[in-house]
Design a protein around this motif. Structure first.
Motif, PDB file in Angstrom:
ATOM      1  N   LYS A 182       8.653  38.098  59.807  1.00 33.61           N
ATOM      2  CA  LYS A 182       8.386  39.501  59.509  1.00 33.61           C
ATOM      3  C   LYS A 182       8.450  39.748  57.994  1.00 33.61           C
ATOM      4  CE  LYS A 182       9.515  44.122  61.078  1.00 33.61           C
ATOM      5  NZ  LYS A 182       8.791  44.587  59.925  1.00 33.61           N
ATOM      6  N   ALA A 183       9.518  39.248  57.361  1.00 34.13           N
ATOM      7  CA  ALA A 183       9.687  39.480  55.917  1.00 34.13           C
ATOM      8  C   ALA A 183       8.541  38.855  55.127  1.00 34.13           C
ATOM      9  CB  ALA A 183      11.031  38.918  55.463  1.00 34.13           C
ATOM     10  N   ASN A 184       8.150  37.643  55.514  1.00 35.65           N
ATOM     11  CA  ASN A 184       7.056  36.966  54.816  1.00 35.65           C
ATOM     12  C   ASN A 184       5.770  37.791  54.899  1.00 35.65           C
ATOM     13  OD1 ASN A 184       6.164  34.604  53.346  1.00 35.65           O
ATOM     14  ND2 ASN A 184       5.021  34.028  55.168  1.00 35.65           N
ATOM     15  N   ASN A 185       5.482  38.326  56.101  1.00 35.08           N
ATOM     16  CA  ASN A 185       4.288  39.163  56.259  1.00 35.08           C
ATOM     17  C   ASN A 185       4.382  40.425  55.423  1.00 35.08           C
ATOM     18  OD1 ASN A 185       3.020  37.449  58.021  1.00 35.08           O
ATOM     19  ND2 ASN A 185       3.915  38.392  59.855  1.00 35.08           N
ATOM     20  N   GLU A 186       5.573  41.027  55.412  1.00 33.05           N
ATOM     21  CA  GLU A 186       5.747  42.277  54.645  1.00 33.05           C
ATOM     22  C   GLU A 186       5.547  42.023  53.153  1.00 33.05           C
ATOM     23  OE1 GLU A 186       5.885  45.159  55.851  1.00 33.05           O
ATOM     24  OE2 GLU A 186       6.397  44.767  57.941  1.00 33.05           O
ATOM     25  N   PHE A 187       6.077  40.907  52.656  1.00 31.91           N
ATOM     26  CA  PHE A 187       5.885  40.571  51.241  1.00 31.91           C
ATOM     27  C   PHE A 187       4.396  40.435  50.931  1.00 31.91           C
ATOM     28  CE2 PHE A 187      10.376  39.046  50.568  1.00 31.91           C
ATOM     29  CZ  PHE A 187      10.580  39.663  49.347  1.00 31.91           C
ATOM     30  N   ILE A 214      11.658  36.239  40.721  1.00 30.09           N
ATOM     31  CA  ILE A 214      11.337  35.288  41.797  1.00 30.09           C
ATOM     32  C   ILE A 214      11.599  35.997  43.118  1.00 30.09           C
ATOM     33  CG2 ILE A 214      11.697  32.941  42.684  1.00 30.09           C
ATOM     34  CD1 ILE A 214      11.483  32.575  39.785  1.00 30.09           C
ATOM     35  N   GLU A 215      10.574  36.062  43.926  1.00 26.26           N
ATOM     36  CA  GLU A 215      10.718  36.671  45.250  1.00 26.26           C
ATOM     37  C   GLU A 215      10.462  35.618  46.322  1.00 26.26           C
ATOM     38  OE1 GLU A 215      11.776  39.611  45.933  1.00 26.26           O
ATOM     39  OE2 GLU A 215      11.113  41.064  44.418  1.00 26.26           O
ATOM     40  N   GLY A 216      10.989  35.872  47.475  1.00 24.28           N
ATOM     41  CA  GLY A 216      10.774  34.958  48.600  1.00 24.28           C
ATOM     42  C   GLY A 216      11.767  35.288  49.693  1.00 24.28           C
ATOM     43  N   VAL A 217      11.449  34.873  50.901  1.00 20.40           N
ATOM     44  CA  VAL A 217      12.366  35.116  52.014  1.00 20.40           C
ATOM     45  C   VAL A 217      13.598  34.219  51.844  1.00 20.40           C
ATOM     46  CG1 VAL A 217      10.476  35.773  53.552  1.00 20.40           C
ATOM     47  CG2 VAL A 217      11.250  33.390  53.487  1.00 20.40           C
ATOM     48  N   CYS A 220      11.359  27.326  56.381  1.00 18.98           N
ATOM     49  CA  CYS A 220      12.518  28.073  55.838  1.00 18.98           C
ATOM     50  C   CYS A 220      13.664  28.064  56.830  1.00 18.98           C
ATOM     51  CB  CYS A 220      12.156  29.541  55.622  1.00 18.98           C
ATOM     52  SG  CYS A 220      11.320  29.843  54.119  1.00 18.98           S
ATOM     53  N   SER A 221      13.312  28.369  58.069  1.00 22.62           N
ATOM     54  CA  SER A 221      14.325  28.456  59.109  1.00 22.62           C
ATOM     55  C   SER A 221      15.024  27.109  59.291  1.00 22.62           C
ATOM     56  CB  SER A 221      13.650  28.914  60.400  1.00 22.62           C
ATOM     57  OG  SER A 221      14.548  28.901  61.437  1.00 22.62           O
ATOM     58  N   THR A 222      14.247  26.029  59.224  1.00 20.80           N
ATOM     59  CA  THR A 222      14.826  24.690  59.361  1.00 20.80           C
ATOM     60  C   THR A 222      15.771  24.395  58.194  1.00 20.80           C
ATOM     61  OG1 THR A 222      12.750  24.018  60.349  1.00 20.80           O
ATOM     62  CG2 THR A 222      14.234  22.250  59.736  1.00 20.80           C
ATOM     63  N   ARG A 223      15.334  24.800  56.990  1.00 20.84           N
ATOM     64  CA  ARG A 223      16.189  24.577  55.815  1.00 20.84           C
ATOM     65  C   ARG A 223      17.528  25.295  55.969  1.00 20.84           C
ATOM     66  NH1 ARG A 223      12.151  25.873  50.779  1.00 20.84           N
ATOM     67  NH2 ARG A 223      10.604  24.246  51.141  1.00 20.84           N
ATOM     68  N   LEU A 224      17.470  26.490  56.580  1.00 17.85           N
ATOM     69  CA  LEU A 224      18.690  27.296  56.697  1.00 17.85           C
ATOM     70  C   LEU A 224      19.513  26.944  57.934  1.00 17.85           C
ATOM     71  CD1 LEU A 224      17.178  30.802  55.847  1.00 17.85           C
ATOM     72  CD2 LEU A 224      18.731  29.497  54.398  1.00 17.85           C
ATOM     73  N   ASN A 278       6.019  31.075  48.605  1.00 16.24           N
ATOM     74  CA  ASN A 278       5.417  31.276  49.926  1.00 16.24           C
ATOM     75  C   ASN A 278       5.630  30.015  50.778  1.00 16.24           C
ATOM     76  OD1 ASN A 278       3.920  32.646  51.846  1.00 16.24           O
ATOM     77  ND2 ASN A 278       1.952  31.924  51.059  1.00 16.24           N
ATOM     78  N   VAL A 279       6.563  30.111  51.699  1.00 15.25           N
ATOM     79  CA  VAL A 279       6.941  28.940  52.503  1.00 15.25           C
ATOM     80  C   VAL A 279       6.710  29.246  53.975  1.00 15.25           C
ATOM     81  CG1 VAL A 279       8.815  27.313  53.029  1.00 15.25           C
ATOM     82  CG2 VAL A 279       8.738  28.409  50.798  1.00 15.25           C
ATOM     83  N   ASP A 280       6.241  28.252  54.675  1.00 19.47           N
ATOM     84  CA  ASP A 280       6.062  28.393  56.119  1.00 19.47           C
ATOM     85  C   ASP A 280       7.411  28.812  56.734  1.00 19.47           C
ATOM     86  OD1 ASP A 280       5.244  27.979  58.800  1.00 19.47           O
ATOM     87  OD2 ASP A 280       6.167  25.997  58.723  1.00 19.47           O
ATOM     88  N   PRO A 281       7.431  29.932  57.500  1.00 26.11           N
ATOM     89  CA  PRO A 281       8.702  30.432  58.046  1.00 26.11           C
ATOM     90  C   PRO A 281       9.505  29.392  58.844  1.00 26.11           C
ATOM     91  CG  PRO A 281       7.030  32.108  58.301  1.00 26.11           C
ATOM     92  CD  PRO A 281       6.325  30.890  57.777  1.00 26.11           C
TER      93      PRO A 281
END
Ligand code: ADP
Ligand code: TYD
Length: 207
Positions: A164-169, A9-12, A142-146, A136-139
């Motif tokens: 950046k990480a999401n784009n790189e993935f 499982i991958e993801g930011v 993700c940021s709001t969750r964290l 694949n989650v809208d950044p």
């Protein structure tokens, strides 16, 4: 599903990996299948060293860190006592939070990605994932969750990193994922909907 399978499982950060892994574990258990969850950096000695570097307790350079992620991964695969290959041979299905695509996505900021991909080809040879799920989650989501326990500046810094990480993935999957079994999952859905999507893919996987 006769032979045990290796799922990655991958993801930011904040994409829901831990949440989904916990639920998947239960699904396997309910189905009477042996299951082990694990993660990288691993709990082994090299993984511990990496975590000490990440919290700033030990100083080193980025090419050393990239090499340590590789060394940790090789140990995670081949450790004769508790490595993933050993566990698969004992009949355990394995779910790993992160594997070599995390190195492609994160270390490529600091060292040439071709070098990372070449080094990690040995990991791929030793143990190629049967399935890779990318949450694949809208950044911003993700940021709001964290964000719960963070202050404004930290949240902003975090959002930049997540974008950046999401784009790189996504770029890495496009460029280096042609011979992999990758499922890009819409991680913006409800926890249950994501879970169902993942489990349906696992259940229909034929070795
Ligand atoms: P990761 O392991 O990828 O960092 P977590 O599983 O720890 O992510 O999830 C981060 C936070 O987001 C947790 O508070 C979790 O409850 C929440 N979360 C996870 N998946 C979802 C989802 N699909 N919808 C809403 N919140 C979620
Ligand atoms: P992790 O504990 O999975 O963080 P989280 O649960 O918050 O997603 O991973 C720790 C960090 O290690 C994460 O920020 C990504 C980084 N990482 C790399 O930079 N390269 C790698 O090869 C791996 C496996 C992880």
């Amino acid at each position: 599903m006769k032979d045990p399978i290796f799922i990655v499982i991958e993801g930011v950060d904040g994409s829901g990996k831990s949440t989904q892994i916990e639920l998947l574990k239960h699904k396997f258990m309910e189905s009477g299948l042996k299951i082990m969850d694990t993660h990288e950096p691993s709990n082994g000695p090299i993984g511990m060293l990496i975590r000490n570097i990440m919290i700033g307790r030990i100083q080193t350079d980025q090419s050393t860190i990239a090499s340590l992620f590789l060394a940790d991964r090789l140990d995670h695969i081949n450790n004769p006592i508790n490595g993933m290959k050993k566990r698969l041979s004992e009949g355990y299905n394995i779910i790993s939070s992160r594997y070599y695509f995390s190195s492609y996505a994160f270390q490529s900021e600091y060292v040439p990605i071709e070098w990372i991909v070449n080094c990690n080809s040995l990991c791929k040879e030793y143990l190629k994932p049967d399935i890779i799920f990318y949450l694949n989650v809208d950044p911003v989501t993700c940021s709001t969750r964290l964000a719960k326990n963070r202050i404004g500046a930290e949240i902003y810094e975090n959002l930049e990193k997540i974008i950046k990480a999401n784009n790189e993935f996504l770029n890495a999957f496009e460029k280096y994922g042609k011979d992999e079994n990758i499922f890009i999952i819409d991680g913006n859905q409800s926890i249950d909907a994501i879970q169902k999507n993942m489990w349906d893919n696992i259940a229909s996987f034929k070795k």
